[in-house]
Design a protein around this motif. Structure first.
Motif, PDB file in Angstrom:
ATOM      1  N   GLN A  93      -5.191  14.275  -1.873  1.00  0.00           N
ATOM      2  CA  GLN A  93      -4.615  13.074  -1.305  1.00  0.00           C
ATOM      3  C   GLN A  93      -4.765  11.900  -2.273  1.00  0.00           C
ATOM      4  OE1 GLN A  93      -7.260  14.727   0.615  1.00  0.00           O
ATOM      5  NE2 GLN A  93      -5.601  16.114   1.232  1.00  0.00           N
ATOM      6  N   PHE A  94      -3.913  10.892  -2.034  1.00  0.00           N
ATOM      7  CA  PHE A  94      -4.017   9.656  -2.802  1.00  0.00           C
ATOM      8  C   PHE A  94      -3.785   8.471  -1.883  1.00  0.00           C
ATOM      9  CE2 PHE A  94       0.533  10.660  -2.944  1.00  0.00           C
ATOM     10  CZ  PHE A  94       1.116   9.437  -2.637  1.00  0.00           C
ATOM     11  N   SER A  95      -4.310   7.339  -2.283  1.00  0.00           N
ATOM     12  CA  SER A  95      -4.030   6.087  -1.578  1.00  0.00           C
ATOM     13  C   SER A  95      -4.069   4.965  -2.598  1.00  0.00           C
ATOM     14  CB  SER A  95      -5.047   5.832  -0.460  1.00  0.00           C
ATOM     15  OG  SER A  95      -6.340   5.633  -0.986  1.00  0.00           O
ATOM     16  N   PHE A  96      -3.130   4.030  -2.451  1.00  0.00           N
ATOM     17  CA  PHE A  96      -3.100   2.856  -3.318  1.00  0.00           C
ATOM     18  C   PHE A  96      -3.075   1.609  -2.457  1.00  0.00           C
ATOM     19  CE2 PHE A  96      -0.626  -0.539  -5.333  1.00  0.00           C
ATOM     20  CZ  PHE A  96      -1.463  -0.808  -6.406  1.00  0.00           C
ATOM     21  N   GLU A  97      -4.003   0.704  -2.742  1.00  0.00           N
ATOM     22  CA  GLU A  97      -4.066  -0.586  -2.041  1.00  0.00           C
ATOM     23  C   GLU A  97      -3.773  -1.686  -3.051  1.00  0.00           C
ATOM     24  OE1 GLU A  97      -4.392  -1.322   1.109  1.00  0.00           O
ATOM     25  OE2 GLU A  97      -4.573   0.792   1.724  1.00  0.00           O
ATOM     26  N   GLN A 124     -11.495   6.998  -8.647  1.00  0.00           N
ATOM     27  CA  GLN A 124     -10.916   5.700  -8.306  1.00  0.00           C
ATOM     28  C   GLN A 124     -10.559   4.957  -9.573  1.00  0.00           C
ATOM     29  OE1 GLN A 124     -12.554   3.457  -5.090  1.00  0.00           O
ATOM     30  NE2 GLN A 124     -12.006   1.471  -5.977  1.00  0.00           N
ATOM     31  N   LEU A 147      -6.343   2.531  -6.949  1.00  0.00           N
ATOM     32  CA  LEU A 147      -5.780   3.851  -6.686  1.00  0.00           C
ATOM     33  C   LEU A 147      -6.919   4.841  -6.509  1.00  0.00           C
ATOM     34  CD1 LEU A 147      -3.470   5.964  -6.577  1.00  0.00           C
ATOM     35  CD2 LEU A 147      -3.634   6.090  -9.090  1.00  0.00           C
ATOM     36  N   LYS A 148      -6.940   5.524  -5.375  1.00  0.00           N
ATOM     37  CA  LYS A 148      -7.955   6.540  -5.108  1.00  0.00           C
ATOM     38  C   LYS A 148      -7.261   7.892  -5.013  1.00  0.00           C
ATOM     39  CE  LYS A 148     -10.907   3.380  -2.466  1.00  0.00           C
ATOM     40  NZ  LYS A 148     -11.549   3.115  -1.151  1.00  0.00           N
ATOM     41  N   ILE A 149      -7.824   8.908  -5.685  1.00  0.00           N
ATOM     42  CA  ILE A 149      -7.301  10.269  -5.591  1.00  0.00           C
ATOM     43  C   ILE A 149      -8.463  11.211  -5.316  1.00  0.00           C
ATOM     44  CG2 ILE A 149      -5.346   9.802  -7.109  1.00  0.00           C
ATOM     45  CD1 ILE A 149      -6.800  11.180  -9.364  1.00  0.00           C
ATOM     46  N   SER A 186       0.220   5.772   0.478  1.00  0.00           N
ATOM     47  CA  SER A 186      -0.698   6.905   0.617  1.00  0.00           C
ATOM     48  C   SER A 186       0.119   8.167   0.851  1.00  0.00           C
ATOM     49  CB  SER A 186      -1.681   6.688   1.777  1.00  0.00           C
ATOM     50  OG  SER A 186      -0.988   6.595   3.006  1.00  0.00           O
ATOM     51  N   ASP A 225       0.037  12.862  -0.006  1.00  0.00           N
ATOM     52  CA  ASP A 225      -0.648  14.010  -0.602  1.00  0.00           C
ATOM     53  C   ASP A 225       0.172  14.543  -1.758  1.00  0.00           C
ATOM     54  OD1 ASP A 225       1.045  16.418   0.378  1.00  0.00           O
ATOM     55  OD2 ASP A 225       0.661  15.272   2.200  1.00  0.00           O
ATOM     56  N   GLY A 250       0.822  -1.201   0.000  1.00  0.00           N
ATOM     57  CA  GLY A 250       0.000   0.000   0.000  1.00  0.00           C
ATOM     58  C   GLY A 250       0.855   1.251   0.000  1.00  0.00           C
TER      59      GLY A 250
END
Length: 384
Positions: free
Chosen positions: A125-129, A39, A29-31, A5, A7, A3
């Motif tokens: 922000q971003f997050s990747f799982e 997403q 990937l969520k931004i 995450s 900014d 994962g």
């Protein structure tokens, strides 16, 4: 890699795209920035599905904007989708409305635009799982390499420099020399752009009326500029507040000089009393004054309650809007670009829900505008 995450102020999206693309990752990937959320589902470094809460980035809007579908055809396709639960792209292919190669190329275009539209975000922000297995694609199997998107992004940086040198702001209005325009088909994109320029809309207003993403519109305007057919007008630029108009606030209203906590408390009181409209307005003001998890949650709750109320009042059961003033009189009113757009879609046939569904506005924003039309006597609603 499991994962990631962060900014965009510390890791710009373009760097993130290269990082994930080079590693051929699989996962989600969520931004997000403010109220905008996107997403992307990735498989081996390729985008295979993408969703956004921005109506201009909906698949149907891309099809309309690129001339592959009309609003009426999209409305009928949505009706079929609601009955069958089949993905929109498959419905369009099965019914023969849009050829499969066109659906695939438009989906590819949508994936690219959704990413590249956020390339210049300086905040968010971003997050990747990561995932061990590739996501299943229920619609047509389309994929776009992240590294290809990045290469296009590098090209666009140069293109934007040239475009901004000519069109410094979306608030400017344009003029057109029709003698220098290339031959254009009735109903084509150029034809629609020319008419909207003649109607006096700013670039922001044209983008809204066309359901267009920024680069799609600006590159076409730049091409017409190179032909000396379009240029920035001497007319007064559109006020920055004209695209999203907030009602003038009375200084005696709660929230004008109160602290954010006091405004938030007032919003809760209004919500508890069932006054959802004022609760939503106060919650939004509190969040603008001081964005906190509490204000964000209150705003989310108030907006959800308001959406239910407006749906019940305006579109459940179906209600057809009818203009109560002459079109010539509408042109004299101080209306925002979204308001003018929605009013232009009223034809005495489509109900409120149908107009909102194919508009480039968020459902809540569009319904709030419609409620304003009714309150001001501009529009009357009648049962279908």
């Amino acid at each position: 890699m499991r994962g990631l995450s962060g900014d965009f102020s510390t890791m710009p999206l373009k760097d993130l795209v290269v990082y994930l693309g080079n590693r051929r990752v699989t996962g989600a990937l969520k931004i997000e920035r403010g109220d905008v959320r996107k997403q992307l589902e990735l498989r081996d470094g390729h985008v295979v599905t993408a969703s956004s809460n921005q109506p201009r980035e909906f698949f149907g809007q891309f099809l309309i904007n690129m001339g592959h579908l009309t609003e009426d055809q999209l409305e009928k396709a949505f009706g079929t989708q609601a009955q069958t639960r089949v993905f929109l792209g498959k419905i369009l292919v099965m019914t023969g409305l849009v050829p499969e190669p066109t659906v695939r190329s438009t989906l590819s275009h949508k994936f690219r635009e959704m990413v590249l539209d956020a390339y210049h975000w300086n905040e968010g922000q971003f997050s990747f799982e990561a995932s061990d297995s590739a996501p299943e694609v229920a619609g047509l199997d389309v994929s776009v390499d992240l590294l290809d998107i990045h290469r296009e992004g590098e090209f666009r940086e140069t293109a934007w420099e040239a475009i901004r040198a000519v069109f410094p702001s979306g608030a400017v209005r344009l003029s057109v020399d029709e003698k220098k325009l290339p031959e254009r088909k009735p109903g084509s994109m150029d034809e629609r752009i020319v008419q909207l320029i003649k109607d006096g809309l700013s670039i922001n207003g044209i983008a809204l009326a066309l359901h267009a993403t920024d680069f799609f519109l600006y590159q076409r305007l730049y091409a017409l500029y190179r032909l000396d057919a379009v240029k920035v007008s001497d007319a007064e630029p559109e006020p920055e507040t004209a695209v999203v108009v907030e009602e003038e606030q009375d200084t005696s209203v709660i929230g004008s000089e109160s602290s954010s906590d006091e405004v938030l408390q007032a919003a809760q009181l209004f919500l508890d009393a069932g006054n959802v409209r004022d609760a939503e307005a106060l919650a939004r003001r509190a969040h603008e004054m001081s964005a906190t998890p509490q204000s964000a949650e209150m705003l989310k709750t108030a907006q959800a309650r308001l959406l239910v109320e407006l749906r019940r009042e305006l579109s459940e059961p179906a209600r057809v809007p009818a203009l109560q003033v002459a079109p010539a009189h509408l042109k004299t009113l101080a209306l925002s670009a979204p308001e003018r757009y929605l009013l232009s879609r009223i034809d005495g046939r489509r109900d409120v829900a149908a107009i909102v569904q194919v508009s480039p506005l968020q459902e809540l924003d569009a319904l709030k505008f419609f409620q304003g039309f009714v309150d001001r006597g501009l529009v009357k609603l009648a049962p279908r």
